[in-house]
Scaffold this motif. Structure first.
Motif, short mmCIF file in Angstrom:
data_model
loop_
_atom_site.label_atom_id
_atom_site.label_comp_id
_atom_site.label_asym_id
_atom_site.label_seq_id
_atom_site.Cartn_x
_atom_site.Cartn_y
_atom_site.Cartn_z
N ALA A 444 0.84 -1.20 0.00
CA ALA A 444 0.00 0.00 0.00
C ALA A 444 0.87 1.25 0.00
O ALA A 444 0.58 2.22 -0.72
CB ALA A 444 -0.92 -0.01 1.23
N PHE A 445 1.92 1.22 0.80
CA PHE A 445 2.83 2.36 0.85
C PHE A 445 3.50 2.61 -0.50
O PHE A 445 3.58 3.74 -0.99
CB PHE A 445 3.88 2.11 1.93
CG PHE A 445 5.04 3.04 1.88
CD1 PHE A 445 4.95 4.34 2.36
CD2 PHE A 445 6.25 2.64 1.32
CE1 PHE A 445 6.03 5.21 2.30
CE2 PHE A 445 7.34 3.51 1.26
CZ PHE A 445 7.23 4.79 1.76
N LEU A 446 3.94 1.51 -1.16
CA LEU A 446 4.63 1.64 -2.45
C LEU A 446 3.70 2.17 -3.53
O LEU A 446 4.11 2.96 -4.40
CB LEU A 446 5.24 0.31 -2.86
CG LEU A 446 6.44 -0.16 -2.03
CD1 LEU A 446 6.85 -1.56 -2.45
CD2 LEU A 446 7.61 0.81 -2.19
N SER A 447 2.45 1.73 -3.49
CA SER A 447 1.48 2.22 -4.49
C SER A 447 1.35 3.73 -4.41
O SER A 447 1.32 4.44 -5.43
CB SER A 447 0.12 1.56 -4.26
OG SER A 447 0.20 0.17 -4.43
N LEU A 448 1.27 4.25 -3.21
CA LEU A 448 1.13 5.70 -3.02
C LEU A 448 2.41 6.43 -3.40
O LEU A 448 2.36 7.51 -4.02
CB LEU A 448 0.73 5.99 -1.57
CG LEU A 448 -0.66 5.47 -1.17
CD1 LEU A 448 -0.80 5.48 0.36
CD2 LEU A 448 -1.75 6.32 -1.81
N GLU A 449 3.55 5.86 -3.05
CA GLU A 449 4.83 6.50 -3.37
C GLU A 449 5.09 6.49 -4.88
O GLU A 449 5.58 7.48 -5.44
CB GLU A 449 5.98 5.79 -2.64
CG GLU A 449 6.15 6.20 -1.20
CD GLU A 449 6.55 7.66 -1.07
OE1 GLU A 449 7.63 8.05 -1.58
OE2 GLU A 449 5.78 8.44 -0.47
N GLN A 450 4.79 5.36 -5.53
CA GLN A 450 5.03 5.29 -6.97
C GLN A 450 4.07 6.19 -7.74
O GLN A 450 4.38 6.61 -8.86
CB GLN A 450 4.92 3.84 -7.44
CG GLN A 450 6.13 3.02 -7.01
CD GLN A 450 5.96 1.54 -7.29
OE1 GLN A 450 4.84 1.05 -7.40
NE2 GLN A 450 7.08 0.83 -7.38
N ALA A 451 2.91 6.48 -7.15
CA ALA A 451 2.01 7.44 -7.79
C ALA A 451 2.62 8.84 -7.76
O ALA A 451 2.44 9.64 -8.69
CB ALA A 451 0.66 7.44 -7.08
N ARG A 452 3.34 9.11 -6.69
CA ARG A 452 4.01 10.42 -6.58
C ARG A 452 5.24 10.49 -7.46
O ARG A 452 5.55 11.55 -8.03
CB ARG A 452 4.42 10.69 -5.14
CG ARG A 452 3.26 10.91 -4.18
CD ARG A 452 3.78 11.11 -2.75
NE ARG A 452 4.68 12.25 -2.68
CZ ARG A 452 5.72 12.36 -1.84
NH1 ARG A 452 5.98 11.37 -1.01
NH2 ARG A 452 6.47 13.45 -1.85
N HIS A 453 5.98 9.37 -7.60
CA HIS A 453 7.23 9.35 -8.37
C HIS A 453 7.20 8.17 -9.34
O HIS A 453 7.84 7.13 -9.10
CB HIS A 453 8.44 9.21 -7.44
CG HIS A 453 8.46 10.22 -6.33
ND1 HIS A 453 8.74 11.55 -6.54
CD2 HIS A 453 8.22 10.10 -5.00
CE1 HIS A 453 8.69 12.20 -5.40
NE2 HIS A 453 8.37 11.34 -4.44
N PRO A 454 6.47 8.29 -10.42
CA PRO A 454 6.32 7.17 -11.37
C PRO A 454 7.67 6.74 -11.95
O PRO A 454 8.51 7.57 -12.34
CB PRO A 454 5.41 7.74 -12.46
CG PRO A 454 4.73 8.92 -11.83
CD PRO A 454 5.71 9.48 -10.86
N ASP A 455 7.91 5.43 -11.98
CA ASP A 455 9.08 4.80 -12.60
C ASP A 455 10.41 5.27 -12.03
O ASP A 455 11.46 5.12 -12.67
CB ASP A 455 9.07 5.06 -14.13
CG ASP A 455 7.80 4.56 -14.79
OD1 ASP A 455 7.33 3.47 -14.37
OD2 ASP A 455 7.27 5.25 -15.67
N ARG A 456 10.38 5.83 -10.84
CA ARG A 456 11.65 6.31 -10.26
C ARG A 456 12.43 5.18 -9.60
O ARG A 456 13.66 5.22 -9.58
CB ARG A 456 11.36 7.42 -9.26
CG ARG A 456 12.63 8.04 -8.70
CD ARG A 456 12.31 9.19 -7.79
NE ARG A 456 13.53 9.73 -7.19
CZ ARG A 456 13.54 10.74 -6.33
NH1 ARG A 456 12.41 11.33 -5.98
NH2 ARG A 456 14.68 11.16 -5.83
#
Length: 584
Positions: A444-456
């Motif tokens: 859940a945490f990664l989903s939110l973080e990757q939404a903020r920084h896509p493909d980083r």
């Protein structure tokens, strides 16, 4: 000579009987263990002074080599002498009480012998003082070593003291021929009797004190056995279940009629005789218990009336009630009951008092452990509550921005945020969750973080399936992953990889998070997890909090390990391997 020996044996028997009676009086036994004190010294002087007076008045009147009379004496004829056990009293007084007691008793005995009179009476004052000094010298040696003279040593010194008496008669008598005739007649019986009397006197003292030591040793063993057996229950505090288990053990080991434990108001348990009306969860009914709680002192009863139970068929006739303390306040009582009131012994009372002291200490330790656990739990909850409060604000801002651009993705992220919230609330309630729950939290945490920084960044998982039900602290992996995302890559937007590993071996659970970032400066590496480390992206307080939680829950061996080079960083920890199904 044989008649004289028998008569003197009778006199010695009187002294021995008195000694035996004294050694069975608790006060005298206590005094004998404190004979170096001033109080004991003057008390011993009085006691042995009385012995010396009795020895003088119960002597055997002698003239030449004939026994004239063996009645009680206050005065002798001017040409008569006396054979008695005076030297025995003086020598034993010196051997037991030391030189001060020996000399004072010698003076008392010598002066009284002069008062009685007879031929060359002053001689016996001189010999008495010499005997008092000699026996007192050996007594002082024994007192320095904190022991009593042996029976053999007492016999030898007793014989020597009587020899000194004979020599003084020969040296200081005005009529040498009469003195020699007297010595020939009384020397052997008096030397033998005095030696034997001193040996018997010391053997009574030594055997009585040895029995006392053995009784204390048995009592100490019983107390330690009881304390060891009841320790787990009193550590739980005063409640009905723990009191019942402890009372059963006490009754079985002490062989008393009944055992009861109360708090300040109610009977927690009553095991044994009288249990039909002395029932748990019932208010205290005996006046004796109420008085013990009120005064905070041990109480004893030797009859049903003294116990204060109003039940007509109550079989209890004797009781010892000892208050239990916690932090200097009475919190309950330990009660030992007897069906015969006259069977209570001094040892029973001492044992009850000793047990109450130990049980009170156990209650305090149990209370301290409980408070420590509560404090530690509160600290862990506080640390958990500090995890990522700023993350929620970032997630809300991200979802808010996506609502107009991609409402479906915003909806999914909102569900992930809801999942994250639920996991966070569970982490605030529980110190331990399963690894499977922790991984859902990370996802859940990664989903939110990757939404903020896509493909980083890219995160891969290497999780042993057998570890999914293993128990771990909440946020243990999430914090390490978040730490890598925030600190490892330093503005690098591509080729950022994080790997999460979990496996178990030898009942140990290994957890690790590895990144391929720039590494941690060596100057900061030793501080991570121990104290805050300021940087461009934060202070490292999350790692400090996590490290404290791991140590608080699993001990020092569970702390975080940091391995870092210019090619990346690995942070790992090793926890005890427990699965949730095993705990159930």
């Amino acid at each position: 000579m044989l008649n004289l020996f028998i008569l003197l044996i009778e006199r010695v028997g009187l002294i021995i009987i008195l000694a035996y009676i004294l050694m069975n009086i608790p006060y005298f036994k206590k005094m004998m263990n404190e004979r170096e004190s001033f109080r004991a010294q003057w008390q011993l002087t009085v006691i042995f002074g009385c012995f010396a007076l009795v020895s003088n008045i119960t002597g055997v009147e002698i003239k030449g080599n004939h026994i004239l009379s063996d009645f009680l004496y206050q005065h002798l004829n001017p040409d008569a002498s006396m054979a008695n056990t005076r030297v025995l009293s003086i020598s034993v007084a010196g051997l037991i009480g030391g030189p001060v007691v020996g000399v004072i008793v010698a003076i008392i005995s010598g002066l009284f012998r002069v008062y009685i009179g007879g031929a060359d009476a002053y001689t016996y004052l001189i010999s008495s003082i010499i005997i008092g000094l000699l026996s007192g010298y050996f007594g002082a040696q024994s007192m320095r070593n904190r022991r009593y003279p042996t029976v053999l040593k007492g016999a030898v010194i007793g014989a020597i003291c009587e020899v000194i008496q004979m020599l003084c008669i020969l040296i200081f008598s005005e009529d040498i021929s009469a003195a020699w005739e007297l010595v020939r007649f009384i020397a052997l019986p008096m030397i033998c009797v005095n030696s034997l009397g001193a040996a018997i006197f010391l053997s009574i003292i030594l055997s009585t004190l040895k029995q006392e030591e053995q009784a204390r040793a048995v009592q100490t063993h019983d107390v330690l056995q009881l304390a060891n057996a009841t320790l787990p229950y009193f550590r739980e505090g005063l409640n009905e279940q723990s009191a019942k288990e402890a009372a059963t053990i006490i009754r079985d080991l002490m062989h008393v009629s009944a055992v009861a434990i109360t708090n300040r108001h109610d009977i927690l348990t009553h095991i044994g005789a009288g249990s039909d009306h002395h029932k748990p969860q019932k208010a205290i009914i005996t006046h004796l218990s109420k008085e013990a709680i009120r005064t905070g002192r041990m109480k004893e009863a030797h009859s049903k009336a003294e116990i204060g139970c109003d039940h007509e068929t109550c079989p209890l006739e004797g009781a010892i009630v000892v208050p239990l303390y916690m932090h200097h306040a009475v919190v309950g009582t330990l009660k030992l009951y007897f069906t015969e009131g006259n069977t209570i012994t001094h040892a029973d009372k001492q044992l009850a008092a000793g047990l109450a002291n130990i049980f009170s200490s156990q209650l305090e330790l149990g209370h301290a452990e409980m408070q420590s656990a509560l404090l530690r739990d509160a600290e862990i909850k506080s640390l958990q509550a500090q995890v990522n409060p700023h993350f929620f604000f970032n997630a809300i801002n991200t979802i808010s921005a996506l609502i107009r651009i991609n409402s479906e993705k915003a909806r999914k992220l909102l569900l992930q945020l809801s999942q994250f919230f639920r996991s966070n609330l569970q982490g605030a309630r529980d110190n331990i969750i399963t690894l499977e729950q922790e991984l859902r939290q990370v996802e859940a945490f990664l989903s939110l973080e990757q939404a903020r920084h896509p493909d980083r960044f890219e995160v891969t998982f290497d999780i042993d399936e057998s570890c999914e039900q293993a128990q771990v602290p909440p946020f243990v992996i999430q914090i390490l992953v978040e730490n890598a995302i925030k600190h490892a890559f330093k503005h690098r937007k591509t080729n950022n990889h994080i790997k999460v590993v979990a496996h178990h071996e030898n009942q140990k659970l290994y957890l690790g998070v590895t990144d391929n970032g720039h590494g941690i400066p060596e100057s900061q590496l030793g501080q991570l997890g121990q104290s805050a480390v300021p940087s461009e992206s934060g202070t490292g307080s999350a790692l400090v909090n996590l490290n404290r939680r791991l140590i608080g829950l699993f001990g020092q061996d569970a702390h975080l390990y940091f391995h870092s080079t210019t090619e990346g960083t690995r942070i790992d920890c090793t926890l005890p391997y427990h699965q949730l199904k095993e705990e159930h």
